[in-house]
Design a protein around this motif. Structure first.
Motif, PDB file in Angstrom:
ATOM      1  N   PRO A  20       0.831  -1.206   0.000  1.00 50.36           N
ATOM      2  CA  PRO A  20       0.000   0.000   0.000  1.00 50.36           C
ATOM      3  C   PRO A  20       0.866   1.256   0.000  1.00 50.36           C
ATOM      4  N   ARG A  21       0.404   2.258  -0.713  1.00 49.02           N
ATOM      5  CA  ARG A  21       1.151   3.508  -0.861  1.00 49.02           C
ATOM      6  C   ARG A  21       1.352   4.202   0.484  1.00 49.02           C
ATOM      7  N   TRP A  22       0.351   4.143   1.377  1.00 42.93           N
ATOM      8  CA  TRP A  22       0.473   4.830   2.665  1.00 42.93           C
ATOM      9  C   TRP A  22       1.578   4.230   3.519  1.00 42.93           C
ATOM     10  N   ALA A  23       1.787   2.925   3.414  1.00 41.39           N
ATOM     11  CA  ALA A  23       2.836   2.276   4.201  1.00 41.39           C
ATOM     12  C   ALA A  23       4.223   2.663   3.685  1.00 41.39           C
ATOM     13  N   LEU A  24       4.364   2.712   2.361  1.00 43.25           N
ATOM     14  CA  LEU A  24       5.640   3.125   1.788  1.00 43.25           C
ATOM     15  C   LEU A  24       5.952   4.576   2.125  1.00 43.25           C
ATOM     16  N   LEU A  25       4.943   5.428   2.108  1.00 44.97           N
ATOM     17  CA  LEU A  25       5.150   6.825   2.475  1.00 44.97           C
ATOM     18  C   LEU A  25       5.486   6.970   3.955  1.00 44.97           C
ATOM     19  N   SER A  26       4.904   6.137   4.789  1.00 41.73           N
ATOM     20  CA  SER A  26       5.228   6.176   6.218  1.00 41.73           C
ATOM     21  C   SER A  26       6.700   5.837   6.455  1.00 41.73           C
ATOM     22  N   ILE A  27       7.193   4.838   5.764  1.00 36.86           N
ATOM     23  CA  ILE A  27       8.607   4.470   5.876  1.00 36.86           C
ATOM     24  C   ILE A  27       9.481   5.614   5.374  1.00 36.86           C
ATOM     25  N   ALA A  28       9.098   6.192   4.239  1.00 38.38           N
ATOM     26  CA  ALA A  28       9.885   7.293   3.673  1.00 38.38           C
ATOM     27  C   ALA A  28       9.891   8.510   4.588  1.00 38.38           C
ATOM     28  N   ILE A  29       8.768   8.821   5.199  1.00 44.27           N
ATOM     29  CA  ILE A  29       8.699   9.969   6.113  1.00 44.27           C
ATOM     30  C   ILE A  29       9.518   9.697   7.364  1.00 44.27           C
ATOM     31  N   PHE A  30       9.452   8.475   7.901  1.00 43.52           N
ATOM     32  CA  PHE A  30      10.227   8.120   9.087  1.00 43.52           C
ATOM     33  C   PHE A  30      11.716   8.332   8.840  1.00 43.52           C
ATOM     34  N   PHE A  31      12.226   7.788   7.746  1.00 49.57           N
ATOM     35  CA  PHE A  31      13.646   7.975   7.439  1.00 49.57           C
ATOM     36  C   PHE A  31      13.937   9.402   7.009  1.00 49.57           C
ATOM     37  N   GLY A  32      12.963  10.069   6.408  1.00 47.31           N
ATOM     38  CA  GLY A  32      13.140  11.460   6.009  1.00 47.31           C
ATOM     39  C   GLY A  32      13.441  12.365   7.179  1.00 47.31           C
ATOM     40  N   LEU A  33      12.920  12.042   8.347  1.00 47.93           N
ATOM     41  CA  LEU A  33      13.216  12.835   9.541  1.00 47.93           C
ATOM     42  C   LEU A  33      14.699  12.759   9.901  1.00 47.93           C
ATOM     43  N   PHE A  34      15.299  11.600   9.747  1.00 50.50           N
ATOM     44  CA  PHE A  34      16.734  11.471  10.023  1.00 50.50           C
ATOM     45  C   PHE A  34      17.572  12.215   8.990  1.00 50.50           C
ATOM     46  N   TYR A  35      17.153  12.146   7.730  1.00 49.90           N
ATOM     47  CA  TYR A  35      17.849  12.910   6.693  1.00 49.90           C
ATOM     48  C   TYR A  35      17.690  14.414   6.946  1.00 49.90           C
ATOM     49  N   ALA A  36      16.518  14.837   7.390  1.00 53.94           N
ATOM     50  CA  ALA A  36      16.289  16.251   7.690  1.00 53.94           C
ATOM     51  C   ALA A  36      17.190  16.700   8.837  1.00 53.94           C
ATOM     52  N   TYR A  37      17.400  15.830   9.812  1.00 52.17           N
ATOM     53  CA  TYR A  37      18.305  16.166  10.904  1.00 52.17           C
ATOM     54  C   TYR A  37      19.727  16.360  10.379  1.00 52.17           C
ATOM     55  N   ASP A  38      20.157  15.531   9.426  1.00 48.57           N
ATOM     56  CA  ASP A  38      21.480  15.702   8.828  1.00 48.57           C
ATOM     57  C   ASP A  38      21.593  17.032   8.095  1.00 48.57           C
ATOM     58  N   VAL A  39      20.524  17.420   7.400  1.00 44.42           N
ATOM     59  CA  VAL A  39      20.523  18.721   6.715  1.00 44.42           C
ATOM     60  C   VAL A  39      20.610  19.838   7.752  1.00 44.42           C
ATOM     61  N   TRP A  40      19.824  19.729   8.823  1.00 45.96           N
ATOM     62  CA  TRP A  40      19.831  20.743   9.884  1.00 45.96           C
ATOM     63  C   TRP A  40      21.230  20.863  10.504  1.00 45.96           C
ATOM     64  N   GLU A  41      21.859  19.735  10.727  1.00 49.27           N
ATOM     65  CA  GLU A  41      23.203  19.720  11.293  1.00 49.27           C
ATOM     66  C   GLU A  41      24.203  20.378  10.339  1.00 49.27           C
ATOM     67  N   ALA A  42      24.079  20.114   9.055  1.00 44.11           N
ATOM     68  CA  ALA A  42      24.988  20.707   8.073  1.00 44.11           C
ATOM     69  C   ALA A  42      24.773  22.218   7.972  1.00 44.11           C
ATOM     70  N   VAL A  43      23.530  22.658   8.035  1.00 48.79           N
ATOM     71  CA  VAL A  43      23.258  24.102   8.029  1.00 48.79           C
ATOM     72  C   VAL A  43      23.841  24.738   9.288  1.00 48.79           C
ATOM     73  N   GLY A  44      23.714  24.068  10.415  1.00 53.30           N
ATOM     74  CA  GLY A  44      24.314  24.565  11.651  1.00 53.30           C
ATOM     75  C   GLY A  44      25.827  24.687  11.544  1.00 53.30           C
ATOM     76  N   ASN A  45      26.468  23.709  10.911  1.00 49.84           N
ATOM     77  CA  ASN A  45      27.917  23.789  10.696  1.00 49.84           C
ATOM     78  C   ASN A  45      28.272  24.953   9.789  1.00 49.84           C
ATOM     79  N   LEU A  46      27.488  25.147   8.742  1.00 55.69           N
ATOM     80  CA  LEU A  46      27.735  26.243   7.812  1.00 55.69           C
ATOM     81  C   LEU A  46      27.632  27.591   8.518  1.00 55.69           C
ATOM     82  N   VAL A  47      26.563  27.788   9.251  1.00 53.24           N
ATOM     83  CA  VAL A  47      26.354  29.055   9.956  1.00 53.24           C
ATOM     84  C   VAL A  47      27.371  29.213  11.086  1.00 53.24           C
ATOM     85  N   GLY A  48      27.577  28.159  11.870  1.00 52.96           N
ATOM     86  CA  GLY A  48      28.491  28.230  13.004  1.00 52.96           C
ATOM     87  C   GLY A  48      29.926  28.502  12.594  1.00 52.96           C
TER      88      GLY A  48
END
Length: 123
Positions: A20-48
């Motif tokens: 089902p599409r909703w289950a695949l999107l749930s998995i993608a969103i779950f892992f997307g949060l970890f990728y978003a944290y990596d982006v946030w960390e990289a932006v913090g390094n850039l600014v810092g």
């Protein structure tokens, strides 16, 4: 094809159910949060690092900007590639693809931090 012809066909592999599409999107969103944290960390390094360089009355070098911007873009690009490769596959395959991508981003980010110290990123 039939058994009488000597060929046995398996209709279950030909008409495999898609997850089902909703289950695949749930998995993608779950892992997307970890990728978003990596982006946030990289932006913090850039600014810092930019603020730290300014406090030392200097600035980031062109190489420093390139490395830090690459670190911001890498998780986004790897997530898009992992999602594209894992789309319409089984739950485990999609989750494993996103996990491998996340591990690759973490390894490259760690290498960037270890290889390029602050001294090489500022002028």
């Amino acid at each position: 094809m039939s058994v009488a012809d000597g060929n046995i066909s398996d209709d279950t592999t030909a008409s495999r159910r898609r997850p089902p599409r909703w289950a695949l999107l749930s998995i993608a969103i779950f892992f997307g949060l970890f990728y978003a944290y990596d982006v946030w960390e990289a932006v913090g390094n850039l600014v810092g690092l930019n603020l730290q360089a300014q406090s030392l009355a200097t600035q980031l070098s062109g190489f420093g900007w390139a490395v830090l911007i690459f670190a911001v873009l890498l998780p986004v690009l790897v997530y898009a590639l992992a999602y594209w490769l894992g789309r319409n596959r089984a739950f485990g395959v999609q989750a494993l693809t996103l996990l491998v991508g996340l591990c690759a981003v973490a390894a490259v980010s760690l290498d960037i931090a270890a290889v390029f110290s602050l001294g090489r990123l500022i002028v």
